[in-house]
Design an enzyme around this catalytic site. Structure first.
Site: not given
Length: 621
Positions: A218, A437, A512
């Protein structure tokens, strides 16, 4: 970060099309054509008439073959024969023509008398008209050439957009978060509004303020807020607009920009993406080593040194590449302040989301505070894109209300990629992903210092075949040794689950391993968390506060590098061994979670906690 839709200066009406000039050009062309071709047309008309000598004309009158004649005062005759053919002739003015007139009257020939050359101005105009037309055409051509010459001179004019004080747009109140940044920038505005208050304390206004931060935080929006807050002229220009293909144009535009700023003083000059012209001189880095850019930078440095403290000019700039800027540009006296605009914190992300949520409808289950916690590292532009993607997902389903699932789907799309139902996994692959997972999720729930697990899925998205999401409870600024050790264990838990269940690992652990290796390397090389290496820290080569890395020689010897590699490998092996041991202890919970994922495909964190609570109590780390 976003505010209400930033306004823009009133657009000037488009220039009127030069219709008058077009009609004038057409009129001149038509008149020239008439002038050039009218004599030819008259000649061709005369050729169509039969030219009779006076003797033949007199004989035709006596034979009664003439129907009508028109005679002018110079003896020219035009007439028609009884068979309808036209003819021309001429009566000698030296002869007595009374006898001819009597004969024509006797044959009942219609006689008409005309007079030519009544006004002398007709001939004069006939001669002057071509000269006037040619002169007008040459004058119009010269003006067009002069206009083109002035257009070439416009290359040296500055392309700055001027936003006057009477047309404010964005305000600081419209910009969410960044209170410290707004305070530093607003002081520059106060210097222009009330210079006497600071002069009484002996303070001098800053010549320039440069905003440094990652893309999307911004910086340009804050500059627009300055334009809205300041009751002074605001000149906005991009760094790339100074550089053209012609040498010297950039320096000329810099001079023109500051000349315009002095005329409108007090004023603020905003240069966006200043790295386009402010690169290091004589370097091989991007933005440096270009003759035209160096001339432009030299002129900018001279202009910033040239205006005095009482001129009422403040230069505001923005960049996300501070490592490429020339040191002479950043020294005090030019850019006195360097304001870092970092990625928003959790509370600032919540404020930014609330600003972007205006005009959208949300279901009761859509929790923006939870989404602020789930988006660490997101910039203001990323958060705006997040809500837009959520709105698109709701519209795709034929709804006008955004739900919590829409927010989660939008977040997964940004972080992982689009979920493709056509990307179906083979049964063995699907089970392998479920085991992988489940290993991540079980260890995330078991490790004491880890962030809580919130969602586990085996649905492919982008390059990821599945994901385990953890949601931090608070914004972390410091990371302990125990937290980093748990982080390594969770990163390698998927690989550990595959080793435990299948007896071998797969390529699904590639990302990973990369993440875990980076964390372990920083623990050893930067954070001093290795007993073998000791309290020694080596910063990344050439890295600044924004994560930009430039190539540089290694600050340590090859022997130290071997020791670093050895310690990184040890940390990773210890984390994998710990993960395997924990999963072996909780093998029943692992199998139950795998079976649940194979059935449901996606489960939330509460299901993982419930599975661990239902198993027989085991000692946890």
């Amino acid at each position: 970060m976003k505010s209400a839709e930033p306004g823009s200066p009133r657009e000037q009406p488009p220039p009127r099309k030069p219709t008058v000039r077009l009609w004038l050009l057409l009129a001149i062309t038509v008149l020239l054509v008439i002038f050039l071709f009218a004599p030819a047309l008259l000649t061709s008309r005369q050729r169509q008439s039969e030219n009779l000598s006076y003797t033949d004309f007199s004989a035709r009158v006596d034979a009664g073959q003439v129907r009508s004649v028109s005679v002018d005062n110079k003896g020219a005759v035009e007439g028609k024969l009884t068979d309808g053919r036209a003819f021309t002739s001429r009566i000698p003015t030296a002869l007595n023509t009374s006898d001819l007139a009597q004969r024509m009257q006797a044959r009942r020939v219609k006689i008409t008398a005309t007079r030519t050359g009544g006004s002398p101005w007709g001939g004069l105009l006939l001669w002057l008209l071509p000269l006037v037309l040619i002169g007008g055409f040459l004058l119009w051509t010269s003006r067009r050439m002069a206009g083109r010459a002035s257009g070439l001179g416009a290359f040296s004019r500055s392309k700055a957009k001027v936003i006057e004080a009477e047309r404010p747009t964005t305000k600081f109140a419209d910009v969410a978060g960044y209170q410290g940044v707004k305070q530093e920038i607003s002081e520059s505005v106060d210097f222009l509004r009330a210079p006497g208050r600071y002069a009484m304390a002996g303070a001098r206004p800053p010549r320039g303020v440069i905003m440094i931060g990652p893309p999307g935080t911004g910086k340009t929006l804050l500059a627009r807020a300055v334009a809205g807050e300041a009751e002074v002229s605001f000149l906005s220009v991009t760094g790339a607009s100074f550089v053209e293909m012609f040498v010297g144009v950039g320096a000329s535009r810099v001079r023109d920009l500051f000349t315009e700023a002095r005329k409108r003083a007090p004023s603020i000059v905003f240069i966006d993406e200043i790295d386009a012209i402010g690169g290091k001189r004589g370097s091989v880095l991007p933005g440096g080593g270009h003759e035209e850019r160096e001339q432009t930078l030299n002129q900018l440095l001279a202009e910033m040194d040239g205006f005095d403290q009482e001129s009422g000019i403040v230069v505001l700039a923005a960049t996300n590449r501070p490592d490429t800027l020339d040191p002479a540009l950043l020294r005090p006296g030019r850019f006195d302040r360097q304001v870092v605009v970092p990625l928003p914190t959790q509370s600032e992300r919540a404020e930014i989301l609330s600003v972007h949520a205006q005009g959208k409808r949300f279901d009761t289950g859509a929790d923006l505070d939870r989404m602020a916690r789930a988006t660490p590292g997101f910039s203001g532009a990323d958060l705006a894109n997040l809500l837009n993607e959520a709105a698109i997902n709701a519209a795709r389903d034929g709804r006008v209300t955004i739900t919590g699932d829409d927010l989660d789907t939008a977040r997964d799309r940004i972080m992982l990629g689009r979920r493709d139902a056509a990307n179906a996994l083979l049964p063995d692959e699907r089970r392998s992903v479920a085991v992988h997972e489940s290993g991540h999720a079980i260890l995330a729930a078991l490790c004491e210092h880890a962030d809580p697990v919130t969602k586990v899925t085996i649905l492919p998205a982008g390059l990821s075949l599945g994901s385990t999401e953890q949601l931090p409870e608070v914004e972390r600024h410091l990371y302990s040794h125990a937290y980093l050790t748990d982080l390594l264990t969770i990163r390698l838990a998927g690989r550990a689950a595959e080793l435990l269940v299948f007896g071998q690992a797969s390529t699904g652990s590639a990302s990973d391993l990369v993440d875990a290796t980076q964390v372990a390397t920083r623990m050893v090389r930067e954070f001093g968390l290795s007993a073998a290496l000791g309290p020694v820290g080596y910063a990344p080569d050439g890295q600044d506060g924004l994560g930009t890395i430039a190539a540089a020689p290694s600050p340590y010897s090859p022997t130290t590098q071997r020791l670093i590699d050895k310690e990184v490998s040890r940390l990773l092996r210890d984390a994998e061994a710990r993960a395997v041991e924990q999963l072996r202890t909780h093998r029943a919970a692992l199998d139950r979670l795998v079976a649940l994922l194979m059935t449901e495909e996606s489960v939330d964190g509460s299901a993982v906690i419930a599975i661990l609570r239902d198993e027989e109590p085991q000692e946890r780390t």
